[in-house]
Scaffold this motif. Structure first.
Motif, PDB file in Angstrom:
ATOM      1  N   PRO A 102       0.521  -1.309  -0.528  1.00 13.35           N
ATOM      2  CA  PRO A 102      -0.056   0.250  -0.595  1.00 13.35           C
ATOM      3  C   PRO A 102       0.989   1.373   0.220  1.00 13.35           C
ATOM      4  CG  PRO A 102      -0.196  -1.582   2.008  1.00 13.35           C
ATOM      5  CD  PRO A 102       0.416  -1.728   1.366  1.00 13.35           C
ATOM      6  N   ARG A 103       2.228   0.873   0.501  1.00 15.57           N
ATOM      7  CA  ARG A 103       2.873   2.501   0.181  1.00 15.57           C
ATOM      8  C   ARG A 103       3.598   2.123  -0.860  1.00 15.57           C
ATOM      9  NH1 ARG A 103       4.687   2.518   7.056  1.00 15.57           N
ATOM     10  NH2 ARG A 103       2.293   2.753   7.539  1.00 15.57           N
ATOM     11  N   PHE A 104       4.521   1.409  -0.912  1.00 18.91           N
ATOM     12  CA  PHE A 104       5.576   1.004  -1.664  1.00 18.91           C
ATOM     13  C   PHE A 104       4.890   0.715  -3.644  1.00 18.91           C
ATOM     14  CE2 PHE A 104       8.659  -0.979  -4.099  1.00 18.91           C
ATOM     15  CZ  PHE A 104       9.428  -0.219  -4.437  1.00 18.91           C
ATOM     16  N   GLY A 105       4.701   1.102  -3.974  1.00 19.04           N
ATOM     17  CA  GLY A 105       4.058   0.655  -5.882  1.00 19.04           C
ATOM     18  C   GLY A 105       3.045  -0.375  -5.461  1.00 19.04           C
ATOM     19  N   ALA A 107      -0.239   0.129  -4.508  1.00 17.49           N
ATOM     20  CA  ALA A 107      -1.555   1.597  -4.421  1.00 17.49           C
ATOM     21  C   ALA A 107      -2.039   1.345  -5.916  1.00 17.49           C
ATOM     22  CB  ALA A 107      -1.041   2.775  -3.639  1.00 17.49           C
ATOM     23  N   VAL A 139      -5.230   8.758   0.947  1.00 22.80           N
ATOM     24  CA  VAL A 139      -5.922   8.737  -0.926  1.00 22.80           C
ATOM     25  C   VAL A 139      -4.774   8.030  -1.726  1.00 22.80           C
ATOM     26  CG1 VAL A 139      -6.321  10.041  -2.791  1.00 22.80           C
ATOM     27  CG2 VAL A 139      -6.298  11.632  -0.612  1.00 22.80           C
ATOM     28  N   PRO A 140      -5.011   6.906  -1.768  1.00 25.01           N
ATOM     29  CA  PRO A 140      -3.792   6.315  -2.691  1.00 25.01           C
ATOM     30  C   PRO A 140      -3.885   7.033  -3.928  1.00 25.01           C
ATOM     31  CG  PRO A 140      -5.729   4.762  -1.938  1.00 25.01           C
ATOM     32  CD  PRO A 140      -6.376   6.274  -1.892  1.00 25.01           C
ATOM     33  N   GLY A 141      -2.178   6.756  -4.328  1.00 24.34           N
ATOM     34  CA  GLY A 141      -1.936   7.523  -5.355  1.00 24.34           C
ATOM     35  C   GLY A 141      -1.729   8.915  -5.556  1.00 24.34           C
ATOM     36  N   GLY A 143       1.268  11.615  -3.077  1.00 19.43           N
ATOM     37  CA  GLY A 143       1.868  11.677  -2.237  1.00 19.43           C
ATOM     38  C   GLY A 143       3.289  11.663  -2.064  1.00 19.43           C
ATOM     39  N   HIS A 144       4.284  11.274  -2.305  1.00 18.37           N
ATOM     40  CA  HIS A 144       5.809  10.967  -2.776  1.00 18.37           C
ATOM     41  C   HIS A 144       6.771  11.340  -1.906  1.00 18.37           C
ATOM     42  CE1 HIS A 144       9.067   9.979  -5.072  1.00 18.37           C
ATOM     43  NE2 HIS A 144       8.223   8.789  -5.878  1.00 18.37           N
ATOM     44  N   ASN A 189       4.087  17.984  -0.288  1.00 19.43           N
ATOM     45  CA  ASN A 189       5.079  16.560  -1.799  1.00 19.43           C
ATOM     46  C   ASN A 189       3.686  15.601  -1.849  1.00 19.43           C
ATOM     47  OD1 ASN A 189       2.886  16.435   1.710  1.00 19.43           O
ATOM     48  ND2 ASN A 189       3.824  14.838   2.121  1.00 19.43           N
ATOM     49  N   VAL A 194       3.147   7.817  -9.467  1.00 16.17           N
ATOM     50  CA  VAL A 194       3.544   6.716 -10.662  1.00 16.17           C
ATOM     51  C   VAL A 194       1.944   6.050 -10.392  1.00 16.17           C
ATOM     52  CG1 VAL A 194       5.162   5.891  -9.720  1.00 16.17           C
ATOM     53  CG2 VAL A 194       4.241   5.361 -12.201  1.00 16.17           C
ATOM     54  N   ASP A 195       1.805   5.453  -9.027  1.00 13.53           N
ATOM     55  CA  ASP A 195       0.605   4.392  -9.183  1.00 13.53           C
ATOM     56  C   ASP A 195      -0.476   5.346  -9.330  1.00 13.53           C
ATOM     57  OD1 ASP A 195       2.510   2.876  -8.172  1.00 13.53           O
ATOM     58  OD2 ASP A 195       1.632   2.227  -6.559  1.00 13.53           O
ATOM     59  N   PHE A 230       2.918  -3.141 -11.424  1.00 10.83           N
ATOM     60  CA  PHE A 230       4.360  -3.244 -11.042  1.00 10.83           C
ATOM     61  C   PHE A 230       4.891  -4.221 -10.317  1.00 10.83           C
ATOM     62  CE2 PHE A 230       6.779  -0.972  -7.542  1.00 10.83           C
ATOM     63  CZ  PHE A 230       6.976   0.094  -7.906  1.00 10.83           C
TER      64      PHE A 230
HETATM   65  N1  ACO Z   1      -3.326  11.323   1.377  1.00 11.41           N
HETATM   66  C1  ACO Z   1      -3.572  12.179   2.147  1.00 11.41           C
HETATM   67  N2  ACO Z   1      -2.173  12.868   3.122  1.00 11.41           N
HETATM   68  C2  ACO Z   1      -1.433  11.778   2.998  1.00 11.41           C
HETATM   69  C3  ACO Z   1      -0.662  11.338   1.805  1.00 11.41           C
HETATM   70  C4  ACO Z   1      -2.375  10.538   0.405  1.00 11.41           C
HETATM   71  N3  ACO Z   1      -1.613   9.381  -0.008  1.00 11.41           N
HETATM   72  N4  ACO Z   1       0.280  11.300   1.904  1.00 11.41           N
HETATM   73  C5  ACO Z   1       0.894  11.740   2.489  1.00 11.41           C
HETATM   74  N5  ACO Z   1      -0.062  12.365   3.292  1.00 11.41           N
HETATM   75  C6  ACO Z   1       0.261  13.523   4.810  1.00 11.41           C
HETATM   76  C7  ACO Z   1       0.359  12.510   5.792  1.00 11.41           C
HETATM   77  O1  ACO Z   1      -0.975  12.707   6.355  1.00 11.41           O
HETATM   78  C8  ACO Z   1       1.095  13.854   6.511  1.00 11.41           C
HETATM   79  O2  ACO Z   1       0.348  14.183   7.313  1.00 11.41           O
HETATM   80  P1  ACO Z   1       0.543  14.520   9.021  1.00 11.41           P
HETATM   81  O3  ACO Z   1       1.711  14.677   9.066  1.00 11.41           O
HETATM   82  O4  ACO Z   1      -0.402  15.773   9.321  1.00 11.41           O
HETATM   83  O5  ACO Z   1       0.054  12.948   8.594  1.00 11.41           O
HETATM   84  C9  ACO Z   1       2.005  14.024   5.996  1.00 11.41           C
HETATM   85  O6  ACO Z   1       0.633  14.020   4.107  1.00 11.41           O
HETATM   86  C10 ACO Z   1       3.100  13.642   5.382  1.00 11.41           C
HETATM   87  O7  ACO Z   1       3.322  12.602   4.990  1.00 11.41           O
HETATM   88  P2  ACO Z   1       3.961  11.871   4.998  1.00 11.41           P
HETATM   89  O8  ACO Z   1       4.004  10.653   6.212  1.00 11.41           O
HETATM   90  O9  ACO Z   1       6.132  11.804   5.740  1.00 11.41           O
HETATM   91  O10 ACO Z   1       4.648  10.784   3.812  1.00 11.41           O
HETATM   92  P3  ACO Z   1       5.928  10.045   3.622  1.00 11.41           P
HETATM   93  O11 ACO Z   1       6.687  10.972   2.836  1.00 11.41           O
HETATM   94  O12 ACO Z   1       6.140   9.111   4.703  1.00 11.41           O
HETATM   95  O13 ACO Z   1       4.991   9.029   2.012  1.00 11.41           O
HETATM   96  C11 ACO Z   1       3.675   8.045   0.653  1.00 11.41           C
HETATM   97  C12 ACO Z   1       4.757   8.633   1.429  1.00 11.41           C
HETATM   98  C13 ACO Z   1       3.733   6.799   1.572  1.00 11.41           C
HETATM   99  C14 ACO Z   1       3.854   7.688  -0.532  1.00 11.41           C
HETATM  100  C15 ACO Z   1       2.632   7.975   1.491  1.00 11.41           C
HETATM  101  O14 ACO Z   1       2.910   9.438   0.759  1.00 11.41           O
HETATM  102  C16 ACO Z   1       1.570   7.695   0.803  1.00 11.41           C
HETATM  103  O15 ACO Z   1       1.008   7.142   1.874  1.00 11.41           O
HETATM  104  N6  ACO Z   1       0.661   7.729  -0.381  1.00 11.41           N
HETATM  105  C17 ACO Z   1      -0.569   7.059  -0.502  1.00 11.41           C
HETATM  106  C18 ACO Z   1      -0.081   5.637  -1.362  1.00 11.41           C
HETATM  107  C19 ACO Z   1       0.753   5.725  -2.480  1.00 11.41           C
HETATM  108  O16 ACO Z   1       0.574   5.836  -3.060  1.00 11.41           O
HETATM  109  N7  ACO Z   1       1.637   4.784  -2.258  1.00 11.41           N
HETATM  110  C20 ACO Z   1       2.266   4.594  -4.160  1.00 11.41           C
HETATM  111  C21 ACO Z   1       4.012   5.808  -4.115  1.00 11.41           C
HETATM  112  S1  ACO Z   1       4.420   5.851  -5.521  1.00 11.41           S
HETATM  113  C22 ACO Z   1       5.852   4.707  -4.874  1.00 11.41           C
HETATM  114  O17 ACO Z   1       5.056   3.791  -3.806  1.00 11.41           O
HETATM  115  C23 ACO Z   1       6.428   3.791  -6.758  1.00 11.41           C
END
Ligand code: ACO
Ligand code: LMR
Length: 264
Positions: A102-105, A107, A139-141, A143-144, A189, A194-195, A230
């Motif tokens: 769910p966090r890496f690739g 999502a 929200v999946p998809g 954040g990075h 952020n 990409v997901d 992925f």
């Molecule tokens: N939706 C809503 N809020 C978010 C999201 C999101 N997708 N991502 C981060 N935030 C918020 C966090 O709640 C946090 O706020 P808070 O401190 O008030 O709780 C703030 O943004 C910073 O978050 P971090 O945890 O520092 O972000 P981090 O860099 O650790 O997380 C990650 C990165 C894991 C990708 C995250 O954005 C996430 O979970 N995204 C959704 C899952 C996803 O799409 N993963 C695929 C990434 S792409 C890939 O892996 C190829």
């Protein structure tokens, strides 16, 4: 009449009983002679049909763009550590693959599920994102770790550009972009990653190609085919990292004490 002995397995995607193996009814020789690519093979074995060229090209672009992202990401890191522990190719590969989730690739499927549901229910980006926040779901998809509003992910741009030029409709992608505009107004952020790009664009591919019924699209999204893109893509890079470590004869990895906060 004929009596059919009960079978223990049902299979519908391939058949090796004839002169040559077939993928979804297409013989190997046609695959080679007609110049099929890996996107066509994925279409046959995953979706059980030949998809138009722009769809198979899109699948191939997803595979190429997600094949690797350097040594520092979760998957490559695990693979490198495992290879350096002297383990074999398969162990090193699966060690990396196991971080996909769910966090890496991994999502992509959830991004497709949530974007589809929100779009079809007519939710504004504000209603969708704030609704997710209330439920405590990221929200999946979106954040990075390193990509930002002012340092966007090139892969996302490339996928979007291809789809805008080649897809009959990109309504789900445009919705994801509107969601990104809203999330970026909250924090820099919270880019469409990409997901999220693949998840939303695959909805457009499925809906716009005219090759799938609504019921089939629902099933694909519900079962969750899309993380497979992925997993398949990143396997290419993880295999490469394994060979790299072996070629470099790297010793057993041990993380430095200085990089650990020992605390009570
Ligand atoms: N939706 C809503 N809020 C978010 C999201 C999101 N997708 N991502 C981060 N935030 C918020 C966090 O709640 C946090 O706020 P808070 O401190 O008030 O709780 C703030 O943004 C910073 O978050 P971090 O945890 O520092 O972000 P981090 O860099 O650790 O997380 C990650 C990165 C894991 C990708 C995250 O954005 C996430 O979970 N995204 C959704 C899952 C996803 O799409 N993963 C695929 C990434 S792409 C890939 O892996 C190829
Ligand atoms: C990846 O494709 O591995 C990256 O998007 C993940 C990252 O954290 O850079």
């Amino acid at each position: 009449g004929k009596v059919r002995a009960p079978t223990h397995i049902i299979s519908t995607i391939s058949d090796d009983r004839g002169e040559e193996p077939c993928y979804a009814g297409v013989p190997m020789s046609s695959i080679v002679e007609q110049g099929y690519g890996v996107g066509d093979v994925i279409s046959l074995l995953w979706f059980k049909r030949s998809l138009p060229r722009y769809c198979t090209h899109f699948i191939e672009i997803c595979i190429m763009l997600c094949a690797d992202h350097g040594p520092c990401v979760s998957g490559a890191h695990n693979t490198i550590v495992t290879a350096r522990a002297g383990k074999d190719l398969v162990s090193s590969l699966v060690s990396g693959l196991l971080t996909i989730g769910p966090r890496f690739g991994g999502a992509i499927d959830d991004a497709a599920r949530y974007f589809k549901d929100a779009y079809n229910r007519g939710l504004t980006p504000y209603e969708f994102v704030e609704g997710m926040k209330k439920k405590g779901i990221r929200v999946p998809g979106i954040g990075h770790r390193i990509k930002r509003g002012d340092n966007r992910d090139k892969r996302v741009e490339l996928l979007q550009r291809f789809a805008r030029t080649n897809f009959p409709s990109v309504k789900y992608m445009e919705y994801a972009v509107q969601v990104e505009t809203y999330t970026l107004s909250k924090a820099n952020n919270l880019v469409l990653n990409v997901d999220g790009a693949i998840g939303s664009l695959f909805l457009d591919l499925l809906a716009g190609s005219g090759m799938f019924t609504k019921q089939e699209i629902d099933e694909i999204v519900e079962i969750g085919y899309l993380n497979g893109l992925f997993v398949l893509a990143r396997s290419i890079g993880l295999i490469g990292h394994t060979f790299d470590q072996k070629r470099l004869k790297q010793p057993l990895y041990r993380h430095p004490w200085e990089d650990v906060l020992y605390t009570k």
